[in-house]
Design a protein around this motif. Structure first.
Motif, mmCIF file in Angstrom:
data_model
loop_
_atom_site.group_PDB
_atom_site.id
_atom_site.type_symbol
_atom_site.label_atom_id
_atom_site.label_comp_id
_atom_site.label_asym_id
_atom_site.label_seq_id
_atom_site.Cartn_x
_atom_site.Cartn_y
_atom_site.Cartn_z
ATOM 1 N N ALA A 313 1.157 -1.340 -0.010
ATOM 2 C CA ALA A 313 -0.075 -0.092 0.025
ATOM 3 C C ALA A 313 0.468 1.900 -0.051
ATOM 4 N N ASN A 314 2.436 1.257 0.216
ATOM 5 C CA ASN A 314 3.154 2.178 -0.004
ATOM 6 C C ASN A 314 2.444 3.133 0.862
ATOM 7 N N VAL A 315 2.569 2.927 2.696
ATOM 8 C CA VAL A 315 2.101 3.300 3.506
ATOM 9 C C VAL A 315 3.722 3.304 4.785
ATOM 10 N N ILE A 316 3.406 3.395 6.309
ATOM 11 C CA ILE A 316 3.890 3.346 7.311
ATOM 12 C C ILE A 316 3.549 2.465 8.323
ATOM 13 N N ASP A 317 3.769 1.835 8.772
ATOM 14 C CA ASP A 317 3.282 0.707 9.455
ATOM 15 C C ASP A 317 4.029 1.571 10.959
ATOM 16 N N PHE A 318 3.356 2.650 11.480
ATOM 17 C CA PHE A 318 3.865 2.924 13.122
ATOM 18 C C PHE A 318 3.399 1.801 14.288
ATOM 19 N N LYS A 319 2.738 1.200 14.271
ATOM 20 C CA LYS A 319 3.065 -0.075 14.962
ATOM 21 C C LYS A 319 3.992 -0.901 14.811
ATOM 22 N N VAL A 322 10.255 -1.538 14.747
ATOM 23 C CA VAL A 322 11.112 -1.030 13.021
ATOM 24 C C VAL A 322 10.288 0.615 12.959
ATOM 25 N N LEU A 323 10.920 1.608 13.648
ATOM 26 C CA LEU A 323 11.033 3.057 12.694
ATOM 27 C C LEU A 323 11.089 3.576 11.898
ATOM 28 N N ASN A 324 10.970 3.328 10.239
ATOM 29 C CA ASN A 324 11.874 4.521 9.373
ATOM 30 C C ASN A 324 11.775 5.534 9.231
#
Length: 436
Positions: A313-319, A322-324
């Motif tokens: 989905a080209n989104v960030i998983d904030f859970k 690892v936080l990029n």
């Protein structure tokens, strides 16, 4: 903007000119990263509720890891938590047999901070707050102080190393009553992990265990529980420069450190740790290199792998653990320049040294000179801007238009430095790491 104190202004400007992350006044130059900050605030709330948190903050050299860790440190302190921070190095590791893990523990305890002792060395204040808290509760409930202290310290004895930890805290209370400063000093030495041999500890305090390489993580969990008993909301451990583990050439030593990360990760995610959080700052290579990075350790790779649905989905998983951190955008860099200009003017708009069009011209000049690198790894860009402000501040008759051309050489050097790995290794400690 928040009120700017002279001490904060001086610290920010000096840090920017030296190319390092400011330790105070972060709120005056913070830009962007709204979702990332929200995610970490949720982690802090989880710690306050008795849980644990584990995050690996990943970003390119200059992407803003160090600043991000410092910002979360600031927020945690404001929430009534205790924060320990340290940079890993060849002499400070998570696991070792030659004293490097003990050295890391000592560095963490040297930098232990609370809201009222934000510069570190807060251990004595924490111990005395625990005693004051017990005295208050004893008076409130009309019970004996020493009995109450023993009851609360008994809760520590169920943890590894907890018996001796509780004993030295009890000794501090007794020394406090009679004014025995020598014993109080020995207790603080013990809690900081500064005893080298068990013989010294037995002689001074009558306890048979000390902090050594094998007990560092257990001591941190003990410390977290004690901190909560002292009236704080939890303990946050900030570990930066994790790339130093990636640089360990000896594969067994490197894997031993990765195994320690796995133990911490499992404890935090499975609920085996309480009121404690770990924030680890590292580079993409530290995480994903399949030969020497965390992904080379299969158990970690399976736990830290990117969420495939987020990737699709080209989104960030904030859970995710690892936080990029995304690269700084040109718009965010412009806002940062505005904030730096505001700091230089002591928070007074009428004293701005440069107009808005000068900031735009400066960024355009940077883009023409070094391309997109001026916002991707902005260390030299920001340093040049601070130098520009400094010169104009000292020479009010100079025109900013005449000075822009003179920064071309410095920016060209910055562009070439981005092409070398050795210079990249320096960037994360330098100015690029403070950009949020």
């Amino acid at each position: 903007m928040a009120v700017l104190k002279p001490r904060e202004r001086n610290a920010i400007i000096q840090s920017l000119r030296a190319g390092v992350t400011p330790r105070i006044g972060l709120e005056h130059i913070q830009v962007g990263r709204v979702n990332e900050v929200k995610a970490l605030i949720e982690d802090l709330e989880k710690i306050q509720d008795g849980g644990a948190a584990f995050r690996i903050i990943i970003g390119d050299f200059g992407a803003g890891k160090s600043f991000f860790l410092q910002l979360i440190r600031y927020i945690a302190l404001e929430k009534g938590m205790v924060v320990c921070n340290a940079d890993l190095s060849p002499d400070r590791k998570l696991q070792s047999s030659k004293g490097q893990a003990q050295a890391l523990y000592q560095e963490l305890l040297h930098n232990i901070s609370t809201r009222t002792h934000s510069d570190g060395n807060a251990l004595t204040a924490i111990v005395e707050k625990f005693i004051s808290e017990q005295m208050f509760l004893a008076d409130k409930n009309n019970v004996d102080v020493e009995i109450l202290i023993k009851e609360n310290l008994a809760k520590l004895r169920e943890l590894v190393g907890g018996y001796d930890f509780a004993e030295v805290i009890a000794k501090y209370y007794k020394a406090h009553l009679v004014g025995d400063d020598v014993t109080k000093s020995n207790v603080i030495r013990y809690l900081r992990g500064e005893y080298k041999t068990k013989i010294e500890a037995i002689k001074d305090l009558g306890v048979r265990t000390i902090v050594d390489d094998s007990s560092v993580y257990d001591r941190l969990k003990l410390l977290a529980r004690f901190i909560v008993q002292a009236g704080y909301k939890g303990l946050v451990i900030n570990l930066d420069e994790m790339v130093n583990l990636y640089k360990i050439n000896h594969s067994k030593s490197r894997n031993n450190n990765y195994e320690q990360i796995l133990v911490i990760l499992n404890d935090c995610l499975q609920g085996a740790a309480e009121n404690i959080g770990f924030l680890l700052g590292g580079t993409p290579e530290f995480l994903s290199d399949e030969r020497k990075g965390l992904y080379s350790y299969e158990a970690l790779r399976s736990r830290l792998a990117e969420n495939s649905f987020a990737k699709i989905a080209n989104v960030i998983d904030f859970k995710s653990p690892v936080l990029n951190l995304a690269n700084l955008t040109p718009e965010e860099l412009y806002v940062l320049l505005c904030n730096v200009r505001h700091v230089f003017a002591n928070g007074k708009k009428e004293d701005y040294l440069l107009p808005d069009e000068a900031l735009v011209a400066f960024l355009n000049h940077c883009q023409e000179t070094i391309g997109e690198a001026y916002f991707r790894t902005p260390r030299n860009t920001i340093k040049a801007f601070v130098d520009l402000l400094s010169i104009i501040e000292q020479n009010k008759d100079l025109k900013w238009q005449s000075l822009l051309g003179n920064i071309q050489i410095e920016l060209e050097e910055a562009k070439s430095s981005l092409l070398t790995k050795d210079d990249k290794d320096d960037d994360d400690d330098a100015l690029g790491s403070f950009v949020l």
